[in-house]
Design a protein around this motif. Structure first.
Motif, PDB file in Angstrom:
ATOM      1  N   CYS A  47       0.910  -1.301  -0.003  1.00 31.36           N
ATOM      2  CA  CYS A  47       0.114   0.235   0.256  1.00 31.36           C
ATOM      3  C   CYS A  47       1.536   1.323   0.119  1.00 31.36           C
ATOM      4  CB  CYS A  47      -0.650   0.111   1.512  1.00 31.36           C
ATOM      5  SG  CYS A  47      -1.942   1.299   1.554  1.00 31.36           S
ATOM      6  N   GLY A  48       0.451   1.821  -0.966  1.00 31.65           N
ATOM      7  CA  GLY A  48       1.331   3.191  -0.774  1.00 31.65           C
ATOM      8  C   GLY A  48       0.467   4.040  -0.221  1.00 31.65           C
ATOM      9  N   LEU A  49       1.215   5.238   1.344  1.00 35.78           N
ATOM     10  CA  LEU A  49       0.143   6.282   1.619  1.00 35.78           C
ATOM     11  C   LEU A  49       0.291   7.091   1.447  1.00 35.78           C
ATOM     12  CD1 LEU A  49       0.119   3.724   4.717  1.00 35.78           C
ATOM     13  CD2 LEU A  49      -2.062   4.436   3.591  1.00 35.78           C
ATOM     14  N   ALA A  50      -1.036   8.391   1.170  1.00 37.49           N
ATOM     15  CA  ALA A  50       0.392   9.839   0.822  1.00 37.49           C
ATOM     16  C   ALA A  50       0.346  10.520   2.106  1.00 37.49           C
ATOM     17  CB  ALA A  50      -1.277  10.242  -0.166  1.00 37.49           C
ATOM     18  N   GLU A  51       1.618  10.932   1.798  1.00 43.31           N
ATOM     19  CA  GLU A  51       2.100  12.274   3.563  1.00 43.31           C
ATOM     20  C   GLU A  51       2.085  13.739   3.063  1.00 43.31           C
ATOM     21  OE1 GLU A  51       5.988  10.853   4.980  1.00 43.31           O
ATOM     22  OE2 GLU A  51       5.009   8.834   4.890  1.00 43.31           O
ATOM     23  N   LEU A  52       1.813  13.832   1.505  1.00 41.77           N
ATOM     24  CA  LEU A  52       1.907  14.892   1.722  1.00 41.77           C
ATOM     25  C   LEU A  52       1.137  15.412  -0.079  1.00 41.77           C
ATOM     26  CD1 LEU A  52       5.084  17.077   1.747  1.00 41.77           C
ATOM     27  CD2 LEU A  52       2.934  17.403   2.954  1.00 41.77           C
ATOM     28  N   CYS A  53       0.095  15.499  -0.161  1.00 41.44           N
ATOM     29  CA  CYS A  53      -1.147  15.408  -1.677  1.00 41.44           C
ATOM     30  C   CYS A  53      -1.929  16.653  -1.957  1.00 41.44           C
ATOM     31  CB  CYS A  53      -1.231  14.258  -1.245  1.00 41.44           C
ATOM     32  SG  CYS A  53      -2.923  14.167  -2.608  1.00 41.44           S
ATOM     33  N   THR A  54      -1.022  16.894  -3.701  1.00 42.80           N
ATOM     34  CA  THR A  54      -2.005  17.930  -4.148  1.00 42.80           C
ATOM     35  C   THR A  54      -3.693  18.348  -3.710  1.00 42.80           C
ATOM     36  OG1 THR A  54      -2.597  16.842  -6.496  1.00 42.80           O
ATOM     37  CG2 THR A  54      -0.293  18.481  -5.919  1.00 42.80           C
ATOM     38  N   ASN A  55      -3.595  16.507  -3.205  1.00 41.78           N
ATOM     39  CA  ASN A  55      -5.461  17.099  -2.565  1.00 41.78           C
ATOM     40  C   ASN A  55      -5.177  16.952  -1.323  1.00 41.78           C
ATOM     41  OD1 ASN A  55      -7.805  16.242  -1.447  1.00 41.78           O
ATOM     42  ND2 ASN A  55      -8.248  15.343  -3.650  1.00 41.78           N
ATOM     43  N   PRO A  56      -5.003  17.986  -0.176  1.00 43.51           N
ATOM     44  CA  PRO A  56      -4.712  17.550   1.073  1.00 43.51           C
ATOM     45  C   PRO A  56      -5.223  16.303   1.631  1.00 43.51           C
ATOM     46  CG  PRO A  56      -5.906  19.343   0.498  1.00 43.51           C
ATOM     47  CD  PRO A  56      -5.235  19.042  -0.574  1.00 43.51           C
TER      48      PRO A  56
ATOM     49  N   LEU B 271      -6.344  13.516   0.943  1.00 43.93           N
ATOM     50  CA  LEU B 271      -5.854  12.349   0.463  1.00 43.93           C
ATOM     51  C   LEU B 271      -4.806  11.849   1.486  1.00 43.93           C
ATOM     52  CD1 LEU B 271      -6.591  12.280  -3.471  1.00 43.93           C
ATOM     53  CD2 LEU B 271      -7.963  11.315  -1.520  1.00 43.93           C
ATOM     54  N   GLU B 272      -4.205  12.951   2.071  1.00 46.74           N
ATOM     55  CA  GLU B 272      -3.239  12.477   2.339  1.00 46.74           C
ATOM     56  C   GLU B 272      -3.161  11.505   4.528  1.00 46.74           C
ATOM     57  OE1 GLU B 272      -0.887  16.308   1.914  1.00 46.74           O
ATOM     58  OE2 GLU B 272      -1.499  16.321   4.058  1.00 46.74           O
ATOM     59  N   GLY B 273      -2.722  10.305   4.502  1.00 48.66           N
ATOM     60  CA  GLY B 273      -2.691   9.553   5.431  1.00 48.66           C
ATOM     61  C   GLY B 273      -3.822   8.610   4.914  1.00 48.66           C
ATOM     62  N   GLN B 274      -4.408   8.808   3.550  1.00 51.43           N
ATOM     63  CA  GLN B 274      -5.004   7.732   2.581  1.00 51.43           C
ATOM     64  C   GLN B 274      -4.255   7.056   2.135  1.00 51.43           C
ATOM     65  OE1 GLN B 274      -8.460   6.911   3.756  1.00 51.43           O
ATOM     66  NE2 GLN B 274      -7.360   8.813   5.534  1.00 51.43           N
ATOM     67  N   PRO B 275      -4.761   5.785   1.151  1.00 49.43           N
ATOM     68  CA  PRO B 275      -3.445   5.046  -0.170  1.00 49.43           C
ATOM     69  C   PRO B 275      -4.165   5.849  -1.204  1.00 49.43           C
ATOM     70  CG  PRO B 275      -5.623   3.490   1.217  1.00 49.43           C
ATOM     71  CD  PRO B 275      -5.834   4.820   1.918  1.00 49.43           C
ATOM     72  N   VAL B 276      -3.105   6.355  -1.373  1.00 55.73           N
ATOM     73  CA  VAL B 276      -3.326   6.719  -3.193  1.00 55.73           C
ATOM     74  C   VAL B 276      -2.934   5.358  -4.468  1.00 55.73           C
ATOM     75  CG1 VAL B 276      -3.029   8.435  -2.717  1.00 55.73           C
ATOM     76  CG2 VAL B 276      -0.664   7.596  -3.245  1.00 55.73           C
ATOM     77  N   LEU B 277      -2.190   4.284  -3.674  1.00 51.42           N
ATOM     78  CA  LEU B 277      -1.633   3.180  -4.735  1.00 51.42           C
ATOM     79  C   LEU B 277      -1.716   1.788  -3.887  1.00 51.42           C
ATOM     80  CD1 LEU B 277       2.052   4.821  -5.931  1.00 51.42           C
ATOM     81  CD2 LEU B 277       0.028   4.533  -7.278  1.00 51.42           C
ATOM     82  N   SER B 278      -1.906   0.827  -4.635  1.00 51.85           N
ATOM     83  CA  SER B 278      -1.658  -0.508  -3.977  1.00 51.85           C
ATOM     84  C   SER B 278      -0.895  -1.256  -5.228  1.00 51.85           C
ATOM     85  CB  SER B 278      -3.168  -0.413  -3.717  1.00 51.85           C
ATOM     86  OG  SER B 278      -4.057  -1.182  -4.434  1.00 51.85           O
ATOM     87  N   CYS B 279      -0.399  -2.450  -5.078  1.00 54.83           N
ATOM     88  CA  CYS B 279      -0.214  -3.010  -5.330  1.00 54.83           C
ATOM     89  C   CYS B 279      -0.375  -4.210  -5.238  1.00 54.83           C
ATOM     90  CB  CYS B 279       1.361  -3.564  -5.707  1.00 54.83           C
ATOM     91  SG  CYS B 279       2.100  -4.677  -6.384  1.00 54.83           S
ATOM     92  N   THR B 280      -1.258  -5.070  -6.675  1.00 53.96           N
ATOM     93  CA  THR B 280      -2.538  -6.746  -5.954  1.00 53.96           C
ATOM     94  C   THR B 280      -0.928  -7.749  -5.783  1.00 53.96           C
ATOM     95  OG1 THR B 280      -2.672  -7.071  -8.184  1.00 53.96           O
ATOM     96  CG2 THR B 280      -4.576  -5.382  -7.449  1.00 53.96           C
ATOM     97  N   GLY B 281      -1.677  -9.089  -6.339  1.00 59.90           N
ATOM     98  CA  GLY B 281      -1.046  -9.528  -5.906  1.00 59.90           C
ATOM     99  C   GLY B 281       0.122 -10.608  -6.680  1.00 59.90           C
ATOM    100  N   ASP B 282      -0.862  -9.786  -8.143  1.00 61.66           N
ATOM    101  CA  ASP B 282      -0.503 -10.231  -9.453  1.00 61.66           C
ATOM    102  C   ASP B 282       0.673  -9.781  -9.521  1.00 61.66           C
ATOM    103  OD1 ASP B 282      -2.394  -8.839  -9.911  1.00 61.66           O
ATOM    104  OD2 ASP B 282      -3.155  -9.692 -11.458  1.00 61.66           O
ATOM    105  N   GLY B 283       1.229  -8.406  -8.396  1.00 63.62           N
ATOM    106  CA  GLY B 283       2.428  -7.166  -9.970  1.00 63.62           C
ATOM    107  C   GLY B 283       1.333  -6.201  -9.830  1.00 63.62           C
ATOM    108  N   ALA B 284       0.449  -6.071 -10.433  1.00 62.65           N
ATOM    109  CA  ALA B 284      -0.781  -4.595 -10.681  1.00 62.65           C
ATOM    110  C   ALA B 284      -0.798  -3.405  -9.862  1.00 62.65           C
ATOM    111  CB  ALA B 284      -1.961  -5.140 -11.172  1.00 62.65           C
ATOM    112  N   LEU B 285      -0.548  -2.667 -10.279  1.00 68.29           N
ATOM    113  CA  LEU B 285      -0.455  -1.505  -9.419  1.00 68.29           C
ATOM    114  C   LEU B 285      -2.454  -0.702  -9.883  1.00 68.29           C
ATOM    115  CD1 LEU B 285       3.004  -0.094  -9.768  1.00 68.29           C
ATOM    116  CD2 LEU B 285       1.964   0.317  -7.951  1.00 68.29           C
ATOM    117  N   ILE B 286      -2.367   0.138  -9.126  1.00 72.55           N
ATOM    118  CA  ILE B 286      -3.730   0.466  -8.769  1.00 72.55           C
ATOM    119  C   ILE B 286      -3.725   2.029  -8.511  1.00 72.55           C
ATOM    120  CG2 ILE B 286      -6.589   0.513  -8.616  1.00 72.55           C
ATOM    121  CD1 ILE B 286      -5.500  -2.230  -9.848  1.00 72.55           C
ATOM    122  N   TRP B 287      -4.279   2.937  -8.801  1.00 74.90           N
ATOM    123  CA  TRP B 287      -4.709   4.473  -8.344  1.00 74.90           C
ATOM    124  C   TRP B 287      -5.413   4.226  -7.715  1.00 74.90           C
ATOM    125  CZ3 TRP B 287      -6.049   8.026 -11.987  1.00 74.90           C
ATOM    126  CH2 TRP B 287      -6.280   9.530 -11.787  1.00 74.90           C
ATOM    127  N   HIS B 288      -5.590   4.699  -6.836  1.00 72.80           N
ATOM    128  CA  HIS B 288      -7.347   5.164  -6.109  1.00 72.80           C
ATOM    129  C   HIS B 288      -7.271   7.073  -5.862  1.00 72.80           C
ATOM    130  CE1 HIS B 288      -6.374   1.319  -3.638  1.00 72.80           C
ATOM    131  NE2 HIS B 288      -5.341   1.273  -3.578  1.00 72.80           N
TER     132      HIS B 288
END
Length: 250
Positions: free
Chosen positions: A198-207, A209-226
């Motif tokens: 899980c990629g958690l935002a600490e700073l973001c142009t949309n505040p 989203l800070e503290g929230q996941p903006v990215l995740s990697c699935t079990g098969d290695g694919a990347l998802i943008w939230h």
């Protein structure tokens, strides 16, 4: 002479100085891996967004303050000691001038940049340089860049052909919330950390989203943008069709 190896890693800006402006408070992170880079700049004194569920809930003055942020990503080119940051995507749309700086190393982990086309100086401190990876992907019709150094990353999504935001900002100053404003704020730049997959935002142009996941990697290695749009609607966007990959590991 500055080489590609000299600029690799996670750089944090200490200060910017120009004849009319000094800044040691904007939080600036530049990550470089191979020829790919991503850069995010979040100014201080951001508006209070508590109680808002979407950017659309904020008053115009708060949106104007958020638009002081910057984010851009792409590839660099070095010629002698001059580095040019080609902005493949830019949160404020097509830049009005080329971004080039004369670089000078001070030891292995500190670097001075002075403007080639502008009168400024910036001092950069390197925080880490490995392990590193970078990807240029597609997010639907938009382009996405992810540069990771250690457990930290800078992530950006944007349209390479986006119009410069000056007209959007002028319209907002006049009280008009244009479709271009919603499009700009739909795209994001974020600085964060990897927590497992899980990629958690600490700073973001949309505040929001800070503290929230903006990215995740699935079990098969694919990347998802939230992704979250101007109205607060969320959706999961697969990041596909890698155009370029650069990986340095140690």
């Amino acid at each position: 002479m500055i080489t590609s190896g000299d600029i690799q890693g996670h750089w944090h800006r200490a200060w910017l100085k120009s004849p009319s402006f000094n800044d040691c408070e904007t939080n600036v992170h530049w990550m470089q891996c191979g020829s790919l880079y991503a850069d995010i700049r979040i100014p201080p004194n951001r508006p209070d967004v508590r109680g808002a569920s979407a950017l659309a809930d904020l008053p115009d003055a708060a949106l104007m303050a958020l638009l002081r942020a910057e984010g851009f990503a792409g590839v660099v080119a070095l010629r002698d000691d001059v580095c040019t940051w080609h902005r493949e995507i830019n949160w404020h749309g097509r830049p009005e001038a080329e971004d080039s700086g004369l670089l000078e190393l001070n030891g292995s982990d500190q670097m001075m940049e002075t403007g080639v086309y502008g009168d400024y100086a910036e001092l950069w401190n390197r925080r880490a340089d490995h392990p590193a990876s970078a990807m240029h992907l597609m997010a639907g019709s938009a382009h996405a860049f992810i540069v990771s150094i250690g457990q930290r990353f800078v992530f950006g999504v944007g349209q390479p052909d986006a119009e410069n935001s000056r007209n959007t900002i002028a319209a907002l100053e006049a009280g008009q919330r244009t479709w271009a404003l919603q499009e700009q704020l739909r795209h994001v730049f974020a600085f964060g950390r990897w927590d497992g997959a899980c990629g958690l935002a600490e700073l973001c142009t949309n505040p929001l989203l800070e503290g929230q996941p903006v990215l995740s990697c699935t079990g098969d290695g694919a990347l998802i943008w939230h992704a979250v749009d101007f109205l607060g609607q969320s959706r999961e966007v697969p990041l596909t069709q890698p155009a370029q990959v650069r990986i340095d590991a140690a």
